[in-house]
Design an enzyme around this catalytic site. Structure first.
Site, PDB file in Angstrom:
ATOM      1  CD  GLU D  57      -1.804  -2.442   1.503  1.00 22.72           C
ATOM      2  OE1 GLU D  57      -0.799  -2.658   2.078  1.00 22.72           O
ATOM      3  OE2 GLU D  57      -2.712  -3.150   1.475  1.00 22.72           O
ATOM      4  CG  HIS D 126      -9.946  -6.656   8.381  1.00 26.43           C
ATOM      5  ND1 HIS D 126      -8.805  -7.209   9.170  1.00 26.43           N
ATOM      6  CD2 HIS D 126      -9.459  -6.776   7.183  1.00 26.43           C
ATOM      7  CE1 HIS D 126      -7.915  -7.802   8.360  1.00 26.43           C
ATOM      8  NE2 HIS D 126      -8.368  -7.643   7.124  1.00 26.43           N
TER       9      HIS D 126
HETATM   10  C1  LIG Z   1      -2.066  -4.453   4.843  1.00 29.63           C
HETATM   11  C2  LIG Z   1      -3.051  -5.325   4.280  1.00 29.63           C
HETATM   12  N1  LIG Z   1      -3.362  -5.215   2.601  1.00 29.63           N
HETATM   13  C3  LIG Z   1      -4.300  -5.845   2.034  1.00 29.63           C
HETATM   14  C4  LIG Z   1      -4.944  -6.979   2.852  1.00 29.63           C
HETATM   15  C5  LIG Z   1      -6.150  -7.705   2.375  1.00 29.63           C
HETATM   16  N2  LIG Z   1      -5.730  -9.118   2.009  1.00 29.63           N
HETATM   17  C6  LIG Z   1      -5.761 -10.059   2.903  1.00 29.63           C
HETATM   18  S1  LIG Z   1      -5.264 -11.431   2.678  1.00 29.63           S
HETATM   19  C7  LIG Z   1      -4.533 -10.873   1.333  1.00 29.63           C
HETATM   20  C8  LIG Z   1      -3.707 -11.709   0.387  1.00 29.63           C
HETATM   21  C9  LIG Z   1      -2.411 -12.139   1.059  1.00 29.63           C
HETATM   22  O1  LIG Z   1      -1.791 -13.213   0.234  1.00 29.63           O
HETATM   23  P1  LIG Z   1      -0.714 -14.197   0.855  1.00 29.63           P
HETATM   24  O2  LIG Z   1       0.205 -13.221   1.460  1.00 29.63           O
HETATM   25  O3  LIG Z   1       0.036 -14.695  -0.563  1.00 29.63           O
HETATM   26  O4  LIG Z   1      -1.115 -15.227   1.763  1.00 29.63           O
HETATM   27  P2  LIG Z   1      -2.179 -16.256   1.768  1.00 29.63           P
HETATM   28  O5  LIG Z   1      -3.395 -15.733   1.766  1.00 29.63           O
HETATM   29  O6  LIG Z   1      -1.846 -16.934   0.389  1.00 29.63           O
HETATM   30  O7  LIG Z   1      -1.972 -17.098   2.677  1.00 29.63           O
HETATM   31  C10 LIG Z   1      -4.852  -9.646   1.063  1.00 29.63           C
HETATM   32  C11 LIG Z   1      -4.555  -8.608  -0.193  1.00 29.63           C
HETATM   33  C12 LIG Z   1      -4.608  -7.034   4.589  1.00 29.63           C
HETATM   34  N3  LIG Z   1      -5.260  -7.827   5.135  1.00 29.63           N
HETATM   35  N4  LIG Z   1      -3.736  -6.444   4.934  1.00 29.63           N
END
Ligand SMILES: Cc1ncc(C[n+]2csc(CCOP(=O)(O)OP(=O)(O)O)c2C)c(N)n1
Ligand SMILES: Cc1ncc(C[n+]2csc(CCOP(=O)(O)OP(=O)(O)O)c2C)c(N)n1
Ligand SMILES: [Mg+2]
Ligand SMILES: [Mg+2]
Lengths: 327, 358, 358, 327
Positions: D57, D126
């Protein structure tokens, strides 16, 4: 004693008292602090407890919170609170909320400290006041010392408190000398968190402020006295928890209130105080609570404009006179 | 006994450990038992979610069980762990119970966080499990702090911070890596590479999706994250490396999530069904452990069935107990606002409503 | 003419350009003239600061002039530049005047930002100079955005984001690098390594103070940042590389600041006087250019003196003009609050004071 | 039309209208948006103008601001505004302050948008409302649509505005259907920034809200009518600039006001509105302005507690009745 020495001595005594306390931040060690608040600490406590960090606020703030989760008592210095924006997610989401989210399992005994608000001639990005933002966050405690007594007593309270504390200092007060009551020199001198203090009692109007503006209010009270207005001056000391009782009690007596801050007006500290006083003592108010705040603009650099952008003692006198219907 | 892991480790600035893993019969059986239970638990969560017993976000771990099970085989509960919102099984791995997980998912008082935290926020302080974190990447800096405390306290333990491939691009990871490396902190930065961050395939979010090398100047290891024994071997190696004072290490666990990102994601728009099926058939971590048991004749078919039955029973029972568990009492609304409650008063929704503190 | 730069470039994932730099007599003379003027300007600022004509922060650039002068020799004014608070000379490099700099430092209306910005915030929109930024590291992401716009607009230009060795650890740099690399943005990430971030020597803030390699998967180049010709050669190469659609590149300029970090820092507690003197004697960028002129007989001693005199005069005149420049008019207090002022009213310090908008 | 479709159509039309407009954020493209607000845009406008970003972000927000400095018109989606804390320095220090700091030379025509505030069952990290924080920042404009008309008209206004705009949506409203006046379907339908709207006129008490709470206020007004209380409902739409005129005008008529928000009380939107109304119309107030806000705690997950943590229609009715001295 200067506010700088008050902070420095409080840090030093608390580090001596509790081995779990350590301090980290940019230039806090070798350089002795950008504003010399940590002078001598590296020499006294060594590099493990006085930790120079890279310029990575998000990282070291999160690191501090992790260390606090483990039971250490970190003091995180932001060179100025302007840079806390880089790390504000950790202050709010990691430090403030975790005790609650974990149903009490994980606590974060950590202090975030540094100079806050307007300094002098440092422009728009280095002059922001974060008092209102932080005091809006449940889970945090937010303190703002004015004089040397506050600085010592509140810093010790902050370090000893088991909760995350945001500690807002003021660069322009660091060098200011204050008489220190003898008991404030005691190593066990701790001020209560959540309590305001009446700096000067008065009957006609209450002036409320925190940090540097307390001094302005005291000066304004002097000038108002010459005009026959007896102003009470309240030093908030603690912005969260807020001492609603002290505010209501004062206004019940004076029926008038002026709140002063250097930060921006919208959703500021003054807005909150005006509102709680309306909530708690509306029937005692003979005039609307007036708030004085920084002009609602980014801070200009030029000296004349910078001066115009901030409240002055004259502004306080003028507004106080107005709420007393003496203008 | 010694078992050779099929996929070689890959090292970055470090010589990887041997593929010959020392293990025991009971360790393999335990691993299978745990992994199987995790799988059942996540499947049960899926059902409960669809039945509207669970609300909000719910991120399932099925497919990734070997990472948790293998990791825990190499750690003890003085070591510290922090992970993302995908934390149900990590909570189990740290010694939490299926009831704690299930009740938390349903927001009940027997939950890991007494119903206050929710799916993404389970904790187990007594086993140094610091959550469940909903902010992608935040756990990397926090994890560095956990390791900082070990070093500060001169404790021979390691902190593990688990983050996804998507999280691996967050700036604070690089900040944390630098400090951990500068200060020789015992921290394992463990990237669980399940190849997608929500709907984004790794190479659409990272120019260099070679996560074990992303520490740049920090040594790294790539591990088959579908192979619990390989994970154990790598984590044992990594813990020894860190505790010896060498500083941090990056681990990439090559793994996969079967479910969508969370319950609102069908998980099928950004990847093919074939891809999922292929991995289920060839690399499934639970089946892999089962195969080890049969290949090495550790248990016979009836015994395996017995374990499965028992684990299903445990999960089913946890589900029932969780359903029976009460909602948190209303006065918990303001519980644990602060540790020191002096002068704390909690304002309710309006000026006349103040909540008593408990 | 062709001049060989004494220090070889070092490349990371890229073959560095030749040490043989094409240049001309007039280019070298221009470079000297500019660098000399920058030096005089910063010395004048130092004097003015001590005389209390300048307040607040003031970060001087003396010692680093070759970076700016060499860079500008390779760019045009359609290319975009963003830098840190250490921006006085960058403003000059982008075509700004000494008066603009001096008046800004004094908070006067003839300043680059009409006295509103201050030392750290000079801008020159018409030359795509986007400041002066007081937040360490912020300019890296902004710089990526400048490059993004070039690519979006299909313009054959490059964006340069200049940051210090201290800033090189900020997480957003790594975020910006990843996006720039993923999307092939024409961005030069230029680390001006003056070896200290405030009082912190590079190896106390970075585990790997090898900044040209810190892009990891992004190619990098290390350049003698005290040698304007080397900088020009490297920047020309980098611009061509970026504009050709290859994505970003990292440049480490090995340079030095003579003054303390800002005026409140004597600059002598964390480094030895010998270190400073040594660099002044052996690597000074202005002297280096002067030597080129004499060695190649481009000008004689009188002609050089003439240039120096003229530049000193320009700076002195700028100082006088700046001193004579008025403070901004009071009504500028609320000027440029927004571009679209519809329904905008600016509250003054109290409830009865509202400022008219201009 | 649902709020989702209103936002989506506004985005689509503005992108068609101005080639400089592009959108970026996590999952906005291929995945069609985490909450499907950007559905179909990738297909219509291509990957150059609908940019899936890594989860970074701070980086992509800074990148967006840089692109805006160059004259592009980026729309930056935060998957939710909770994650804007990672990037808040760029919103404040890079986007909001630069026009002023540069004496008008550099402008940042950029929109920051995404769902803000409480959703349902997503826990403490959240569920945060950022309205008060952003509305405190000079240089920003802050909008919060309630219904489909707002969503279309304000989104178009935000994109066309030359200044940085923070656009606070609400996840729970996305799927909600609203009747849309015919003129709001027009491609040139743009609502003014800085103007509130009276959703329902009334004589006895003014209910003020933004976003989802406007709907609650309308429901409360229905119930109040049954008790013989004629409530006026104001939808703020714009939090910065704030339509002080509309607030004062209403209270001069009704003499009573209740402000409702889901965010935390201290230094919240309600505090600001209570204060401006006191400043502008103190003599018309027959009772203190009451603010209703989320309980001052991090958001709990359990359904019963989550419900208790947020204002209800009953709360509004109860408090409105009280300020009318009918309780
Ligand atoms: C700072 C932040 N940005 C965006 C999100 C929304 N979000 C939650 S999980 C996610 C994807 C994360 O992917 P990854 O790190 O590969 O972990 P996985 O879900 O595959 O275990 C996003 C974009 C968040 N929770 N926190
Ligand atoms: C985010 C942030 N953190 C801290 C500071 C305070 N600060 C200003 S300059 C500086 C040192 C930067 O060093 P470097 O990047 O090497 O640049 P140099 O000053 O050497 O040009 C620091 C810590 C800041 N302005 N912004
Ligand atoms: Mg992933
Ligand atoms: Mg430097």
């Amino acid at each position: 004693m200067t506010v700088r020495d008050a902070l420095n001595s409080a840090l030093s005594e608390e580090m001596a008292r509790d081995e779990k306390v350590f301090i980290m931040g940019e230039e806090v060690g070798d350089y002795q602090g950008a504003y010399k608040i940590t002078k001598g600490l590296l020499q006294k406590f060594g590099a493990d407890r006085v930790r120079d960090t890279p310029i990575t606020e998000a990282g070291f703030t999160g690191l501090g919170v992790g260390a606090a989760f483990m039971g250490l008592k970190p003091i995180v210095e932001f060179m100025t609170f302007n840079f806390s924006m880089q790390a504000i997610d950790h202050i709010v989401n990691s430090a403030a909320k975790t005790l609650y989210m974990s149903a009490g399992a994980i606590s974060a005994p950590i202090v975030f400290r540094g100079p806050n608000g307007a300094a002098a001639g440092v422009g728009a990005q280095h002059s922001q006041c974060f008092a209102a933002w932080y005091m809006s966050i449940p889970g945090l405690k937010v303190l703002a010392p004015y004089d040397a007594e506050d600085a010592r007593g509140l810093m010790k309270a902050a370090i000893r408190d088991p909760d995350p504390v945001v500690f807002l200092e003021n660069e322009l007060l660091y060098g200011q000398e204050f008489a220190l009551p003898k008991e404030a020199m005691d190593e066990e001198f701790v001020l209560p968190i959540g309590k305001a203090v009446v700096m000067k009692p008065g009957a006609d109007v209450t002036l409320v402020a925190f940090s540097k503006m307390v001094g302005y209010c005291l000066e304004a009270a002097e000038q108002l006295r010459e005009q026959g207005i007896d102003a009470e001056v309240i030093n908030l000391r603690s912005l969260r928890p807020l001492d609603r009782g002290a505010l209501a009690a004062s206004v019940r007596k004076t029926n008038r209130m002026v709140v002063v801050e250097e930060g921006w007006p919208q959703c500021g500290v003054g807005a909150e105080i005006a509102t709680v006083v309306n909530e708690d003592a509306f029937d005692y108010l003979d005039a609307p609570v007036e708030r004085i705040a920084g002009v609602d603009i980014p801070m200009p650099y030029a000296e004349n404009l910078e001066k115009m952008a901030l409240p002055t003692v004259e502004d306080i006198v003028r507004v106080a006179t107005r709420v007393c219907y003496r203008d | 006994m010694v078992i050779e892991t099929p996929v070689p480790f890959k090292g970055h600035l470090i010589v990887p450990p041997s593929q010959m893993v020392e293990t025991t019969k009971s360790e393999i059986i335990d691993m299978f038992t745990q992994a199987y239970m995790m799988r059942r638990l996540e499947i049960a969560a899926d059902v409960l979610y669809k039945g509207k017993f669970i609300r909000g976000f719910c991120h399932l771990y099925d497919g990734q069980e070997a990472v948790c099970v293998g990791m825990e085989a190499a750690l003890n509960k003085q070591d510290a762990v922090v992970t993302s919102y995908r934390d149900h099984c990590i909570h189990l791995g740290r010694g939490g119970t299926p009831l704690e997980v299930m009740a938390e998912l349903m927001g009940r008082v027997d939950g890991a966080a007494k119903g206050i935290g929710g799916s993404m926020h389970m904790y187990r302080r007594e086993a140094n499990f610091f959550g469940g974190n909903g902010i992608v990447g935040a756990q990397t800096a926090i994890g560095a702090g956990l390791g900082f405390a070990f070093k500060y306290n001169k404790q021979p333990n390691v902190a593990v911070t688990m983050y996804g491939d998507g999280a691996a691009n967050q700036g604070q990871l690089f900040e944390a890596l630098n400090m951990a490396a500068l200060w020789d902190l015992p921290v394992i930065f463990m990237c669980e590479n399940n190849h997608y961050g929500m709907g984004t395939a790794q190479d659409r979010s990272a120019k260099s999706p070679v996560y074990y090398k992303r520490g740049d100047y920090v040594p790294g290891l790539k591990v088959d994250g579908m192979d619990a024994l390989a994970v154990k071997q790598a984590m044992k190696f990594a813990k020894e490396y860190c505790v010896a004072g060498n500083g941090p290490i990056v681990m990439e666990m090559d793994t996969y999530r079967y479910h969508g990102h969370s319950m609102s994601d069908p998980g099928s728009t950004y990847r093919t069904r074939d891809e999922i099926t292929g991995i289920r058939q060839e690399r499934d971590p639970v089946e892999r452990l089962r195969k080890l048991i049969t290949e090495h004749n550790l248990l016979d078919a009836t015994q395996i069935k017995q374990i499965e039955k028992e684990q299903r029973r445990i999960v089913d029972e946890a589900v029932e107990q969780a359903k029976a568990s009460p909602l948190p009492p209303n006065e918990n609304l303001t519980k644990n606002m602060n540790t020191n409650l002096e002068n704390i008063v909690v304002r309710g929704v309006d000026s006349q409503t103040f909540h008593a503190l408990v």
